[in-house]
Design an enzyme around this catalytic site. Structure first.
Site, PDB file in Angstrom:
ATOM      1  N   ALA A   9       0.879  -1.597  -0.152  1.00  0.00           N
ATOM      2  CA  ALA A   9       0.078   0.063  -0.046  1.00  0.00           C
ATOM      3  C   ALA A   9       0.909   1.265   0.023  1.00  0.00           C
ATOM      4  O   ALA A   9       0.150   2.331  -0.468  1.00  0.00           O
ATOM      5  CB  ALA A   9      -0.906  -0.032   1.418  1.00  0.00           C
ATOM      6  N   ALA A  10       2.231   1.104   0.474  1.00  0.00           N
ATOM      7  CA  ALA A  10       2.865   2.448   0.457  1.00  0.00           C
ATOM      8  C   ALA A  10       3.825   2.695  -0.872  1.00  0.00           C
ATOM      9  O   ALA A  10       3.971   3.781  -0.925  1.00  0.00           O
ATOM     10  CB  ALA A  10       3.918   2.369   1.663  1.00  0.00           C
ATOM     11  N   GLY A  91      -0.691  -7.161 -10.490  1.00  0.00           N
ATOM     12  CA  GLY A  91      -0.181  -6.045 -11.325  1.00  0.00           C
ATOM     13  C   GLY A  91       1.298  -6.048 -11.322  1.00  0.00           C
ATOM     14  O   GLY A  91       2.011  -5.421 -12.120  1.00  0.00           O
ATOM     15  N   ALA A 115      -2.107  -9.035 -14.997  1.00  0.00           N
ATOM     16  CA  ALA A 115      -1.899  -8.491 -16.176  1.00  0.00           C
ATOM     17  C   ALA A 115      -0.674  -7.481 -15.904  1.00  0.00           C
ATOM     18  O   ALA A 115      -0.703  -6.742 -14.967  1.00  0.00           O
ATOM     19  CB  ALA A 115      -3.323  -7.460 -16.363  1.00  0.00           C
ATOM     20  N   PRO A 116       0.125  -7.562 -16.916  1.00  0.00           N
ATOM     21  CA  PRO A 116       1.604  -6.527 -16.803  1.00  0.00           C
ATOM     22  C   PRO A 116       0.875  -5.128 -17.268  1.00  0.00           C
ATOM     23  O   PRO A 116       1.740  -4.271 -16.677  1.00  0.00           O
ATOM     24  CB  PRO A 116       2.326  -7.129 -17.887  1.00  0.00           C
ATOM     25  CG  PRO A 116       1.368  -7.853 -18.837  1.00  0.00           C
ATOM     26  CD  PRO A 116       0.223  -8.271 -18.118  1.00  0.00           C
ATOM     27  N   ASN A 117      -0.183  -4.934 -17.424  1.00  0.00           N
ATOM     28  CA  ASN A 117      -0.610  -3.504 -17.777  1.00  0.00           C
ATOM     29  C   ASN A 117      -2.308  -3.762 -17.659  1.00  0.00           C
ATOM     30  O   ASN A 117      -2.839  -4.036 -18.247  1.00  0.00           O
ATOM     31  CB  ASN A 117      -0.360  -3.024 -18.996  1.00  0.00           C
ATOM     32  CG  ASN A 117      -0.595  -1.580 -19.164  1.00  0.00           C
ATOM     33  OD1 ASN A 117      -1.557  -0.976 -18.984  1.00  0.00           O
ATOM     34  ND2 ASN A 117       0.337  -0.741 -19.624  1.00  0.00           N
ATOM     35  N   HIS A 148       9.922   4.512 -19.349  1.00  0.00           N
ATOM     36  CA  HIS A 148       9.421   4.324 -17.982  1.00  0.00           C
ATOM     37  C   HIS A 148      10.370   5.332 -17.016  1.00  0.00           C
ATOM     38  O   HIS A 148      11.462   5.637 -17.343  1.00  0.00           O
ATOM     39  CB  HIS A 148       9.254   3.044 -17.157  1.00  0.00           C
ATOM     40  CG  HIS A 148       8.199   2.177 -18.028  1.00  0.00           C
ATOM     41  ND1 HIS A 148       8.211   1.406 -18.840  1.00  0.00           N
ATOM     42  CD2 HIS A 148       6.931   2.081 -17.232  1.00  0.00           C
ATOM     43  CE1 HIS A 148       6.986   0.970 -19.024  1.00  0.00           C
ATOM     44  NE2 HIS A 148       6.339   1.454 -18.220  1.00  0.00           N
ATOM     45  N   LYS A 152      11.703   2.457 -12.242  1.00  0.00           N
ATOM     46  CA  LYS A 152      11.455   1.043 -12.478  1.00  0.00           C
ATOM     47  C   LYS A 152      12.403   0.114 -12.573  1.00  0.00           C
ATOM     48  O   LYS A 152      13.409   0.106 -13.187  1.00  0.00           O
ATOM     49  CB  LYS A 152      10.674   1.057 -14.094  1.00  0.00           C
ATOM     50  CG  LYS A 152       9.942  -0.076 -14.297  1.00  0.00           C
ATOM     51  CD  LYS A 152       9.231  -0.197 -15.736  1.00  0.00           C
ATOM     52  CE  LYS A 152       8.564  -1.363 -16.263  1.00  0.00           C
ATOM     53  NZ  LYS A 152       7.883  -2.126 -14.959  1.00  0.00           N
TER      54      LYS A 152
HETATM   55  P1  NAD Z   1       7.198   0.885  -5.741  1.00  0.00           P
HETATM   56  O1  NAD Z   1       8.531   0.481  -5.610  1.00  0.00           O
HETATM   57  O2  NAD Z   1       6.752   1.937  -5.620  1.00  0.00           O
HETATM   58  O3  NAD Z   1       6.274   0.137  -4.801  1.00  0.00           O
HETATM   59  C1  NAD Z   1       6.238  -1.368  -4.307  1.00  0.00           C
HETATM   60  C2  NAD Z   1       6.186  -1.485  -3.001  1.00  0.00           C
HETATM   61  O4  NAD Z   1       6.024  -2.833  -2.498  1.00  0.00           O
HETATM   62  C3  NAD Z   1       7.054  -0.849  -1.985  1.00  0.00           C
HETATM   63  O5  NAD Z   1       6.410   0.120  -1.140  1.00  0.00           O
HETATM   64  C4  NAD Z   1       7.476  -1.780  -1.249  1.00  0.00           C
HETATM   65  O6  NAD Z   1       7.773  -1.469   0.126  1.00  0.00           O
HETATM   66  C5  NAD Z   1       6.345  -2.734  -1.158  1.00  0.00           C
HETATM   67  N1  NAD Z   1       6.611  -4.198  -0.910  1.00  0.00           N
HETATM   68  C6  NAD Z   1       7.868  -4.930  -1.241  1.00  0.00           C
HETATM   69  N2  NAD Z   1       7.530  -5.946  -0.724  1.00  0.00           N
HETATM   70  C7  NAD Z   1       6.624  -6.005   0.277  1.00  0.00           C
HETATM   71  C8  NAD Z   1       5.910  -6.976   1.162  1.00  0.00           C
HETATM   72  N3  NAD Z   1       6.458  -8.315   1.435  1.00  0.00           N
HETATM   73  N4  NAD Z   1       4.640  -6.702   1.711  1.00  0.00           N
HETATM   74  C9  NAD Z   1       4.415  -5.445   1.604  1.00  0.00           C
HETATM   75  N5  NAD Z   1       4.363  -4.674   0.606  1.00  0.00           N
HETATM   76  C10 NAD Z   1       5.868  -4.786   0.099  1.00  0.00           C
HETATM   77  O7  NAD Z   1       6.716   0.289  -7.166  1.00  0.00           O
HETATM   78  P2  NAD Z   1       5.498   0.619  -8.202  1.00  0.00           P
HETATM   79  O8  NAD Z   1       5.537   1.636  -9.178  1.00  0.00           O
HETATM   80  O9  NAD Z   1       4.153   0.772  -7.291  1.00  0.00           O
HETATM   81  O10 NAD Z   1       5.349  -0.793  -8.824  1.00  0.00           O
HETATM   82  C11 NAD Z   1       5.183  -2.019  -8.343  1.00  0.00           C
HETATM   83  C12 NAD Z   1       4.943  -3.288  -9.482  1.00  0.00           C
HETATM   84  O11 NAD Z   1       3.773  -3.020 -10.154  1.00  0.00           O
HETATM   85  C13 NAD Z   1       6.222  -3.358 -10.378  1.00  0.00           C
HETATM   86  O12 NAD Z   1       6.449  -4.561 -10.517  1.00  0.00           O
HETATM   87  C14 NAD Z   1       5.666  -2.503 -11.428  1.00  0.00           C
HETATM   88  O13 NAD Z   1       6.278  -2.805 -12.621  1.00  0.00           O
HETATM   89  C15 NAD Z   1       4.336  -2.781 -11.465  1.00  0.00           C
HETATM   90  N6  NAD Z   1       3.344  -1.917 -12.356  1.00  0.00           N
HETATM   91  C16 NAD Z   1       2.238  -2.794 -12.975  1.00  0.00           C
HETATM   92  C17 NAD Z   1       1.306  -1.944 -13.545  1.00  0.00           C
HETATM   93  C18 NAD Z   1       0.066  -2.687 -14.250  1.00  0.00           C
HETATM   94  O14 NAD Z   1      -0.718  -2.002 -14.861  1.00  0.00           O
HETATM   95  N7  NAD Z   1       0.102  -3.995 -13.999  1.00  0.00           N
HETATM   96  C19 NAD Z   1       1.276  -0.525 -13.544  1.00  0.00           C
HETATM   97  C20 NAD Z   1       2.443   0.021 -12.694  1.00  0.00           C
HETATM   98  C21 NAD Z   1       3.259  -0.582 -12.232  1.00  0.00           C
END
Ligand code: NAD
Length: 257
Positions: A9-10, A91, A115-117, A148, A152
């Site tokens: 969530a953070a 995601g 879904a990757p997106n 990106h 990332k």
């Molecule tokens: P981010 O680094 O800002 O957020 C990831 C969060 O996960 C961090 O706050 C981290 O502390 C937390 N985390 C890690 N391990 C954890 C655990 N065990 N328990 C709880 N929290 C934990 O990254 P982001 O930009 O938010 O992206 C996250 C993922 O989503 C990446 O893999 C990114 O590629 C993907 N993403 C997917 C889409 C989509 O549409 N599918 C869109 C954007 C990003």
């Protein structure tokens, strides 16, 4: 009301997801987890995402009464969290083949939407890319270029692979056999190759370009995410889908259809 927990969530996406769930009249934010020892532990999730006080705090473990989880973390954390055994929208990107096997295994007992997106646009574009690739035919060279933000972790993006696969599929090719990741040194183009290139910098939310070149023209299909909200809205839509789905592995295509 679908009681939903946000795993991670953070994070950048986690905060956007908390806000999207709080703003949706058919969803209830049951909880949200952060990494063990994270500074946001105990923080109000509504305040964390700029929505205002919600009365729901960030915890290390999700609440047991959440019906659906939405997870955007890291591949390793996501695989570990399959042990929660909940209906889940995933995601996270950057999974290995080994990870995919574990996701498929989990999907035998609960609905898993992956879904990757999550944006509607990219998922509609998948069909367009496949069709354009098929209609233009094998004399057009295909290149996939994605950009990106500089934080990332995985490259190329899951979406670049998703759209690259669609382009290969339109031509009856196996993407894994024809993908060429970046070029360096003496690297002439081989027949049927699909080039994949990743740009990283600044605050780019996400851009994907699929370019088809012939000797005489260039055809380009482009998607630009203008804000992370588009991914969060897609994930919320997917959460409503998995809340009443049978066990199985689902894609955004299943959600949209
Ligand atoms: P981010 O680094 O800002 O957020 C990831 C969060 O996960 C961090 O706050 C981290 O502390 C937390 N985390 C890690 N391990 C954890 C655990 N065990 N328990 C709880 N929290 C934990 O990254 P982001 O930009 O938010 O992206 C996250 C993922 O989503 C990446 O893999 C990114 O590629 C993907 N993403 C997917 C889409 C989509 O549409 N599918 C869109 C954007 C990003």
């Amino acid at each position: 009301m679908i009681r939903t927990a946000i795993i991670g969530a953070a994070g950048r996406m986690g905060r956007e997801l908390c806000r999207a769930v709080l703003e949706d009249e058919n969803m209830e934010l049951a909880g949200g987890t952060v990494e063990p020892g994270a500074p946001e532990l105990g923080a109000d999730l509504g305040e964390l995402c700029g929505w205002g006080k919600s009365g729901v705090s960030a915890t290390e473990e999700p609440p047991s009464d959440a019906e659906v989880h939405i997870e955007f973390t890291s591949p390793e954390a996501t695989i570990e969290h399959l042990s929660y055994g909940k209906s889940v929208v995933i995601g996270t990107t950057g999974f290995s083949d080994e990870h995919h096997k574990k996701l498929e295994e989990a999907a035998k007992s609960v609905p898993v939407m992956l879904a990757p997106n999550m944006s509607v646009g990219v998922n509609v574009l998948r069909e367009v890319v496949s069709e354009v690739s098929r209609k233009l035919g094998s004399s057009y060279d295909i290149e996939v270029v994605e950009a990106h933000h500089k934080h990332k972790k995985d490259a190329p993006s899951g979406t670049a692979l998703f759209l690259g696969r669609a382009a290969a599929e339109g031509r009856g090719l196996d993407f894994d056999e024809v993908a060429k990741y970046g070029r360096e040194g003496v690297s002439p183009r081989s027949e049927g190759e699909i080039g994949v290139h990743a740009l990283r910098g600044g605050a780019v939310v996400g851009e994907h370009r699929i370019v088809f070149y012939s000797e005489g023209e260039e055809v380009e299909v482009v998607h630009r995410a203008l804000s992370r909200r588009t991914f969060a809205d897609g994930a919320v839509r997917a959460a409503k889908f998995v809340a009443s789905a049978s066990p199985g592995l689902y894609s955004m295509g299943d959600v949209l259809s």
